[in-house]
Write an enzyme that holds these catalytic residues in place. Structure first.
Site, PDB file in Angstrom:
ATOM      1  N   ASP A  40       0.815  -1.045   0.046  1.00  0.00           N
ATOM      2  CA  ASP A  40       0.081   0.043  -0.137  1.00  0.00           C
ATOM      3  C   ASP A  40       1.051   1.286  -0.001  1.00  0.00           C
ATOM      4  OD1 ASP A  40      -2.698   1.359   0.226  1.00  0.00           O
ATOM      5  OD2 ASP A  40      -1.980   1.941   2.388  1.00  0.00           O
ATOM      6  N   ASP A  42      -0.070   5.422   0.721  1.00  0.00           N
ATOM      7  CA  ASP A  42      -0.361   6.336   1.790  1.00  0.00           C
ATOM      8  C   ASP A  42      -0.299   5.590   2.989  1.00  0.00           C
ATOM      9  OD1 ASP A  42      -0.707   8.604   2.911  1.00  0.00           O
ATOM     10  OD2 ASP A  42      -2.389   8.991   1.806  1.00  0.00           O
ATOM     11  N   ASP A 238      -1.361  -0.649   6.051  1.00  0.00           N
ATOM     12  CA  ASP A 238      -1.571   0.094   7.331  1.00  0.00           C
ATOM     13  C   ASP A 238      -2.863  -0.181   7.708  1.00  0.00           C
ATOM     14  OD1 ASP A 238      -2.236   2.167   5.262  1.00  0.00           O
ATOM     15  OD2 ASP A 238      -2.108   3.695   6.796  1.00  0.00           O
TER      16      ASP A 238
END
Length: 359
Positions: A40, A42, A238
């Site tokens: 991922d 961001d 995250d």
């Protein structure tokens, strides 16, 4: 070429540890254990215009160790080349082929529903437009142009007129695909409405549900594996509800890094389908072996820490004190909390122990 479920690595639940209760261990560095990291962006690689701490050097070291790096995003607004350029500017060299977006997954879904060369009503930006063109489809902006389907993805330019056109088309029964349904997106000024909020406007106007391509649903995982040809992928993210749940749905292992939106308290309360295989502070975890969590007599041990659930439903932590790795403590706490929750005792109270750890 048509890909079936048999072509996609990961045909079962991801591994876990502590006798099935907590995070798993790995005797080798993750960059050697897995051939491809599905990262991922961001909150993992960058936060807005800046690289996350330790990300650049960790990714370079993982690449040198032989791990392929692929960047997977639910954001459909930017074309892969624009994302690759941003990564390269941050010191993480990337090509457009290293970037997989929900726009590409959405375009593949649409292409499977309409004849080749069909017009498709586009609600979104250049990233989604390029993805449709890659599949041989013709993006249009009005129902008057005779589209065979509707595809919707986030872009700051989307306004009432585009949402209205989509509503008219969906109400007439055209197939409707959304790139993703994330309700919010992070911006430099704070949290803003995401594609899920815009999709909700069309849903409210029509009473119709779209087919969704992005994480955590299988089309995004399949698109990623098809494009990367990964044989043993590791999802790195995250967010529990997109990255980790997406890995679970794809039947592959995952690493949660706590550099983005997920807190330690949210991790301890995670339901089974949102529990990562591995837990770590940041991307340096790719370069090292992961510690085992062992179970003994209702307690769980990792490093010098031992975690258990007390009679009052509170998590207890003993052992290493201030000199131990707090993430070893968190791994042991995950095993204790998840086992208790799965046994019907509910999510244990973790506030005191997390405050003591500073997590």
């Amino acid at each position: 070429m048509t890909h079936t479920a048999a072509d996609i690595p990961g045909d079962g639940a991801p591994r876990d540890g502590a006798g099935g209760g907590g995070p798993a261990g790995s005797g080798r560095p993750l960059a050697e254990e897995y051939d491809t990291a599905l990262l991922d962006l961001d909150g993992v690689v960058y936060a807005g215009p800046h690289a996350v701490e330790h990300a650049v050097e960790s990714l370079e070291a993982a690449r040198r160790a032989g791990m392929r790096l692929a960047y997977v995003t639910n954001n459909a607004s930017r074309p892969p080349q624009a994302v690759a350029d941003h990564l390269t500017e941050l010191g993480v060299p990337a090509e457009a082929s290293d970037v997989i977006t929900s726009a590409q997954a959405a375009a593949r879904l649409v292409a499977g529903k309409v004849p080749a060369g069909s017009a498709v009503l586009l609600v979104g930006g250049r990233g989604l437009e390029e993805a449709l063109e890659e599949r041989g489809l013709r993006p249009v902006r009005s129902l008057d142009d005779g589209p065979a389907a509707v595809v919707q993805g986030y872009d700051p330019s989307v306004g009432w007129q585009q949402l209205a056109e989509a509503s008219y088309a969906v109400a007439r029964g055209l197939p409707w695909v959304a790139s993703n349904t994330d309700l919010t997106i992070p911006t430099a000024r704070g949290t803003a409405p995401g594609n899920g909020t815009l999709v909700a406007a069309v849903r409210t106007a029509t009473g119709v549900e779209p087919e969704v391509a992005g994480k955590p649903l299988p089309p995004m995982h399949q698109e990623t594996v098809i494009r990367t040809r990964a044989k043993r992928p590791l999802v790195v993210g995250d967010r529990l509800d997109t990255d980790i749940e997406g890995a679970f749905n794809g039947g592959v292992d995952s690493l949660l890094v706590l550099t983005g939106v997920t807190t330690a308290a949210q991790l301890l309360a995670a339901p089974p389908h949102q529990r990562p295989t591995y837990v770590a502070a940041d991307l340096r975890a790719l370069l090292v072996a992961q510690p085992d969590v062992t179970a003994a007599g209702g307690a769980y041990r990792c490093g010098g820490w031992t975690a258990s659930v007390g009679d009052g439903g509170q998590l207890r932590l003993d052992g290493a004190g201030s000199g131990g790795d707090p993430y070893d403590a968190l791994r042991a706490l995950c095993a204790a909390a998840w086992t208790a929750a799965d046994g019907g005792a509910g999510v244990p109270d973790a506030r005191k122990v997390l405050a003591e750890l500073g997590l």
